[in-house]
Design a protein around this motif. Structure first.
Motif, PDB file in Angstrom:
ATOM      1  N   UNK A 156      18.861  37.649  43.358  1.00  0.00           N
ATOM      2  CA  UNK A 156      18.803  36.797  42.387  1.00  0.00           C
ATOM      3  C   UNK A 156      17.506  35.681  42.169  1.00  0.00           C
ATOM      4  N   UNK A 157      17.022  35.624  41.060  1.00  0.00           N
ATOM      5  CA  UNK A 157      16.020  34.894  41.028  1.00  0.00           C
ATOM      6  C   UNK A 157      16.090  33.588  39.758  1.00  0.00           C
ATOM      7  N   UNK A 158      17.118  33.808  39.198  1.00  0.00           N
ATOM      8  CA  UNK A 158      17.315  32.789  37.994  1.00  0.00           C
ATOM      9  C   UNK A 158      18.862  32.804  38.084  1.00  0.00           C
ATOM     10  N   UNK A 159      19.144  31.425  37.616  1.00  0.00           N
ATOM     11  CA  UNK A 159      20.529  31.059  37.319  1.00  0.00           C
ATOM     12  C   UNK A 159      20.491  30.155  36.171  1.00  0.00           C
ATOM     13  N   UNK A 160      21.244  30.776  35.017  1.00  0.00           N
ATOM     14  CA  UNK A 160      20.860  29.861  33.767  1.00  0.00           C
ATOM     15  C   UNK A 160      22.366  29.598  33.292  1.00  0.00           C
ATOM     16  N   UNK A 161      22.291  28.287  32.876  1.00  0.00           N
ATOM     17  CA  UNK A 161      23.531  27.592  32.055  1.00  0.00           C
ATOM     18  C   UNK A 161      22.981  27.384  30.258  1.00  0.00           C
ATOM     19  N   UNK A 162      23.300  28.022  29.558  1.00  0.00           N
ATOM     20  CA  UNK A 162      22.749  27.964  28.475  1.00  0.00           C
ATOM     21  C   UNK A 162      23.764  27.239  27.470  1.00  0.00           C
ATOM     22  N   UNK A 163      23.391  26.463  26.280  1.00  0.00           N
ATOM     23  CA  UNK A 163      24.516  26.227  25.217  1.00  0.00           C
ATOM     24  C   UNK A 163      23.515  26.182  23.919  1.00  0.00           C
ATOM     25  N   UNK A 164      24.108  26.814  22.977  1.00  0.00           N
ATOM     26  CA  UNK A 164      23.350  27.097  21.577  1.00  0.00           C
ATOM     27  C   UNK A 164      24.513  26.944  20.470  1.00  0.00           C
TER      28      UNK A 164
END
Length: 184
Positions: A156-164
């Motif tokens: 695992x190289x990225x963990x993202x929490x995105x809001x759109x």
């Protein structure tokens, strides 16, 4: 759109960004963000909380790079992203790099290109900070994305929490090439 005698329905007439479901098309979509302005709101190295450590396969307290960015097109913000990268993966780039290049490009340059991902899309409401950053009213509906990207070593190289805002951004999933799971 509201029409007398027909009611109200959702249309797809916004300038919204469309993201396809595969990792490769996601990478292409992120790399081709012409006319997009990215503002880095926060950039720091800090100990991972339990959620982030679990998503990245780390131990609680391991150091991660945390960046908070807002992307806008035509002056209108369409995404608020909080990303976490293991410190040893992201140690060679800066906040300025995060504003100039998509994270997918930085990961590839560091030898950790994403080859698969796990993503959950749900809905939430804008709190004060999100509403302000996305120029929305408090409590506005948002698409919420939690995503973990893995490299060719299945790390695992990225963990993202995105809001759109849904009127400015949308996800498109091709059912022929993607296995869909739903839960409720």
């Amino acid at each position: 759109v509201r029409e007398q005698g027909r009611g109200t329905r959702v249309t797809n007439e916004g300038f919204g960004t469309i993201v396809k479901a595969s990792v490769h098309s996601l990478q292409h979509s992120l790399r081709s963000r012409r006319h997009t302005r990215v503002t880095v709101l926060e950039f720091a190295y800090l100990p991972a909380n339990e959620e982030t450590a679990a998503a990245l396969g780390l131990h609680g307290g391991d150091v991660v790079q945390r960046a908070v960015r807002v992307s806008a097109k035509n002056g209108l913000p369409y995404s608020h992203l909080t990303t976490y990268v293991p410190s040893q993966v992201g140690q060679n780039w800066s906040a300025q790099d995060m504003g100039r290049l998509p994270l997918v490009e930085l990961l590839a340059r560091a030898g950790h290109a994403g080859v698969r991902g796990e993503q959950i899309i749900s809905a939430t409401l804008a709190d004060g900070a999100l509403a302000n950053a996305l120029q929305l009213p408090f409590g506005a509906p948002l698409l919420k994305v939690s995503r973990t990207i893995y490299d060719r070593h299945d790390r695992a190289v990225e963990y993202l929490q995105g809001h759109y805002p849904p009127g400015r951004y949308q996800f498109s999933i091709d059912r022929k090439s993607t296995r869909l799971n739903s839960s409720h």
